[in-house]
Design a protein around this motif. Structure first.
Motif, PDB file in Angstrom:
ATOM      1  N   LYS A 268       1.288  -1.142   0.358  1.00 16.91           N
ATOM      2  CA  LYS A 268      -0.131   0.168   0.375  1.00 16.91           C
ATOM      3  C   LYS A 268       0.708   1.510  -0.384  1.00 16.91           C
ATOM      4  O   LYS A 268       0.791   2.056  -0.841  1.00 16.91           O
TER       5      LYS A 268
ATOM      6  N   LEU B 278       2.354   1.784  -3.221  1.00  6.77           N
ATOM      7  CA  LEU B 278       1.503   2.561  -4.021  1.00  6.77           C
ATOM      8  C   LEU B 278       1.068   3.977  -4.103  1.00  6.77           C
ATOM      9  O   LEU B 278       1.160   4.727  -5.202  1.00  6.77           O
ATOM     10  N   GLY B 279       1.326   4.753  -3.285  1.00  6.59           N
ATOM     11  CA  GLY B 279       0.621   5.775  -2.611  1.00  6.59           C
ATOM     12  C   GLY B 279       2.127   6.483  -3.261  1.00  6.59           C
ATOM     13  O   GLY B 279       1.978   7.430  -3.452  1.00  6.59           O
TER      14      GLY B 279
ATOM     15  N   GLN C  73       4.251   5.256  -5.195  1.00  7.39           N
ATOM     16  CA  GLN C  73       3.822   5.690  -7.128  1.00  7.39           C
ATOM     17  C   GLN C  73       3.046   6.572  -7.157  1.00  7.39           C
ATOM     18  O   GLN C  73       2.937   7.620  -7.994  1.00  7.39           O
ATOM     19  N   ASP C  74       1.724   7.006  -6.326  1.00 10.57           N
ATOM     20  CA  ASP C  74       0.372   8.114  -7.034  1.00 10.57           C
ATOM     21  C   ASP C  74       1.400   9.055  -6.561  1.00 10.57           C
ATOM     22  O   ASP C  74       0.847   9.906  -7.568  1.00 10.57           O
ATOM     23  N   GLU C  75       1.676   9.627  -6.100  1.00  7.73           N
ATOM     24  CA  GLU C  75       2.551  10.812  -5.586  1.00  7.73           C
ATOM     25  C   GLU C  75       3.635  11.078  -7.132  1.00  7.73           C
ATOM     26  O   GLU C  75       3.392  11.744  -7.074  1.00  7.73           O
TER      27      GLU C  75
ATOM     28  N   THR D 299       3.024   9.677  -9.381  1.00  7.87           N
ATOM     29  CA  THR D 299       2.052  10.314 -10.597  1.00  7.87           C
ATOM     30  C   THR D 299       1.781  11.766 -11.242  1.00  7.87           C
ATOM     31  O   THR D 299       2.053  11.998 -12.312  1.00  7.87           O
ATOM     32  N   LYS D 300       1.568  12.512  -9.376  1.00  5.99           N
ATOM     33  CA  LYS D 300       0.878  13.400  -9.150  1.00  5.99           C
ATOM     34  C   LYS D 300       2.703  14.440  -9.668  1.00  5.99           C
ATOM     35  O   LYS D 300       2.250  15.865 -10.586  1.00  5.99           O
TER      36      LYS D 300
ATOM     37  N   THR E 299       2.888  14.865 -13.228  1.00  6.67           N
ATOM     38  CA  THR E 299       1.784  15.993 -14.193  1.00  6.67           C
ATOM     39  C   THR E 299       2.489  17.376 -14.169  1.00  6.67           C
ATOM     40  O   THR E 299       1.830  17.861 -15.060  1.00  6.67           O
TER      41      THR E 299
END
Length: 648
Positions: free
Chosen positions: A187, A190-191, A193-195, A197-198, A201
């Protein structure tokens, strides 16, 4: 050793001792003599008896007179002499006095730990002050001592078993902790990886904004340069024309000529934004997390369940898939222990919604009796009261299947002037080929339909009362014959029909049936009655035990009527197997849904809100569908049970 264990010292003492003087027989003065009545006395006692009588000896035991004038006229007891002769053997020596080796022991010296005869006892051991007991008393005391040691050893063995159980429980809990930590790491990863990705972007957006601003500046300056270029071209053309004029005209126009100043419009300094990557400084390499250990002390002397509540409460929210310590064996029956659904007593499955109501319109039901689910999530319901099969997809009602009457049925219907039912479904199943199998109570047959309602097979051969039907992973159908007492396996081809059928096994009134992913078939046995059967309908009569059979026809484990010490089946009216291989049972008598994991425990999934559950199915999304016959609907529950150990 075996002979010594068989010989009884008391019996040997009666044989080898004279019953008058209580001395042990020998080859000399105490030689055993056999009287005419059959009793044996020693030579020394016989001489005393003969001295007091004339021409005979009266037996002191039976009073019979043995006529003789001399002791030599009496025969020796050869059996006793043979035993005395073999006194040197280990079997007999172990029964003799350990000092003199000639007499049978009657006493036991507690200091020397020797068995003694009376003579040896009086000569040496009593004079030395040694405590001497009779053999029986000493043996009883030794038995008590050995019994106390045995009890202590057994208690120690029980303590060892408890500690082993506690260690096994700790091992399983630690395995669950490892799994929980791995899930937390995943988890966190994944968090992260989300950061990232943000961040990517946002970085791309900022870079695009800079590029847009720079392009605007460059386009503006390009426009100004284009205007200057046009002015220069026009001025060049004008001056070229002036050069070609005559001398007087050229000189006359020179007074009014003005110089064109273009340098003032040309760009000199451009204010642009140059991007530059400023990396974030990290003192250490980027990482999701690290493993940190905490010292946990487990007291194996205390109850393990209390330790589990206090020391391992961190992962109560983990999807616990505990292994059963006492796994199922090949025995024909077992009694699992009850696992409570929760500390608060609430049921494990949460109610989501209710589908359908009583009626005869599409999407309504009238005493539904069976349901199944396709791999695409479509739900098929056997609507017995409306003589049809309804098919639902995710959008709702899709279509229904009714058996078209034959020409004879048409003649009967027209002659009687009534709309007689020609399809009374009892059970329904669908195989991996998309074929729908139905047991029809109208003509006691098994019919197979395509999803569009076309009947491709109708089988009645050797069937008396077909009832339950289930689809196997191989594509075959398993049918129960409740009155014939057999389970049949049917192979169906879409274009040919039933191509093969064979008997799978025999059972006592098999009725409802289901199958797991490995091909194991579970079926109900016996006749379980629903005492609240308000409509007196036979389709609501279930079984009171569950059996199983493999693909090879060998019977497997079974759940008896009393599946626990204080729990029993009342009326099994439906079953299904989930993706883990656990068995779910609908008991219409208990009005509950029971959960039987493969490990052998059981729990109550649903115990409220049901009036008469008769069918169960699991959707591909993990939802539990319960067909409530008397409520004329399908009830949907969220099905995510936690595995619980039954080692307690």
């Amino acid at each position: 050793m075996a002979t010594a264990a068989i010989l009884d010292p008391d019996i040997i003492r009666e044989v080898l001792e004279c019953s008058i003087c209580m001395e042990t027989f020998n080859q000399d003065q105490l030689r055993p003599k056999l009287l005419q009545c059959g009793h044996t006395v020693c030579r020394q006692c016989l001489e005393k008896l003969l001295a007091s009588t004339i021409n005979g000896v009266r037996c002191p035991f039976c009073s019979k007179v043995s006529r003789m004038s001399n002791i030599s006229q009496l025969a020796d007891n050869l059996t006793v002499l043979k035993i005395i002769d073999s006194a040197s053997s280990s079997a007999t020596m172990c029964l003799m006095c350990k000092v003199c080796r000639n007499r049978l022991p009657k006493q036991y010296c507690q200091v020397c730990r020797l068995v003694l005869c009376d003579a040896c006892k009086a000569e040496g051991h009593e004079q030395q002050g040694h405590p001497v007991l009779a053999i029986h008393a000493a043996a009883e005391q030794r038995r008590r001592d050995v019994g106390e040691k045995l009890s202590a050893l057994r208690q120690m063995m029980q303590d060892i078993q408890k500690k082993k159980s506690a260690l096994d429980g700790v091992f399983r809990k630690l395995r669950l902790k490892y799994k929980s930590v791995q899930q937390d790491y995943a988890k966190a990863e994944l968090g992260l990886q989300d950061e990232l990705t943000k961040s990517r972007t946002a970085f791309s957006s900022s870079l695009s904004e800079i590029e847009k601003l720079n392009n605007q500046v460059l386009e503006e300056q390009t426009y100004l340069l284009n205007l200057a270029e046009v002015q220069l071209v026009s001025r060049c053309d004008y001056l070229t024309m002036k050069i070609k004029q005559a001398d007087l005209a050229l000189l006359e126009d020179a007074i009014d000529e003005e110089e064109l100043d273009l340098k003032c419009n040309l760009p000199v300094l451009l204010k642009l934004q140059e991007p530059e990557l400023v990396q974030a400084e990290h003192l250490e390499p980027l990482g999701v997390g690290q493993v940190r250990t905490n010292q946990v002390t487990v007291n194996t002397e205390e109850d393990y369940q209390e330790q589990a509540e206090s020391s391992f409460s961190l992962y109560r929210d983990v999807d616990m898939v505990a292994e059963k310590a006492c796994s199922l064996t090949a025995s024909p029956s077992f009694k699992p222990k009850l696992v409570e659904p929760g500390a608060s007593g609430s049921q494990q499955c949460q109610f989501i919604k209710k589908m359908g109501s009583k009626g005869n319109l599409p999407g309504m039901f009238n005493l539904p009796v069976s349901l199944c689910v396709t791999m695409q999530g479509e739900v098929l319901v056997a609507d017995r009261g409306n003589y049809r099969i309804q098919i639902f997809n995710r959008k709702g009602f899709q279509k229904e299947i009714r058996r078209s009457p034959s020409s004879i049925d048409n003649f009967v219907l027209s002659f009687l002037g009534a709309d007689l039912p020609n399809l009374i479904p009892l059970s329904i199943a669908i195989n991996n080929q998309g074929l729908i199998g139905v047991t029809d109570n109208y003509d006691n047959s098994v019919k197979v339909y395509t999803p569009d309602g076309h009947c491709v097979a109708c089988h009645k051969n050797q069937l008396i009362k077909p009832w339950g039907i289930a689809a196997m992973p191989s594509g075959q159908f398993v049918v129960t014959d409740v009155e014939g007492g057999k389970l049949w396996s049917l192979s169906v081809d879409r274009s040919v029909g039933v191509v093969n059928y064979s008997r799978l096994c025999s059972a006592v009134r098999p009725k409802f049936v289901t199958c797991d992913s490995s091909g194991t078939v579970y079926f109900t046995q016996g006749l379980g009655l629903n005492i609240e059967n308000r409509h007196n309908e036979h389709q609501l009569e279930g079984g009171f035990s569950i059996g199983s059979v493999g693909t090879d026809g060998q019977l497997g484990k079974q759940l008896s009527h009393f599946f626990s010490e204080n729990e029993d089946f009342r009326c099994i009216a439906g079953m299904c197997v989930d993706s883990r291989g656990d068995l779910l049972v609908a008991d219409s008598g208990r009005k509950e849904i029971l959960h039987f994991p493969k490990e052998g425990s059981f729990s109550v999934l649903i115990q409220e809100g049901l009036t008469c559950p008769v069918g169960l199915a699991i959707t591909p999304k993990g939802q539990l569908l319960v067909l409530d016959c008397w409520d004329h609907c399908v009830k949907v529950y969220d099905y995510h049970p936690r595995r619980q150990s039954c080692t307690d």
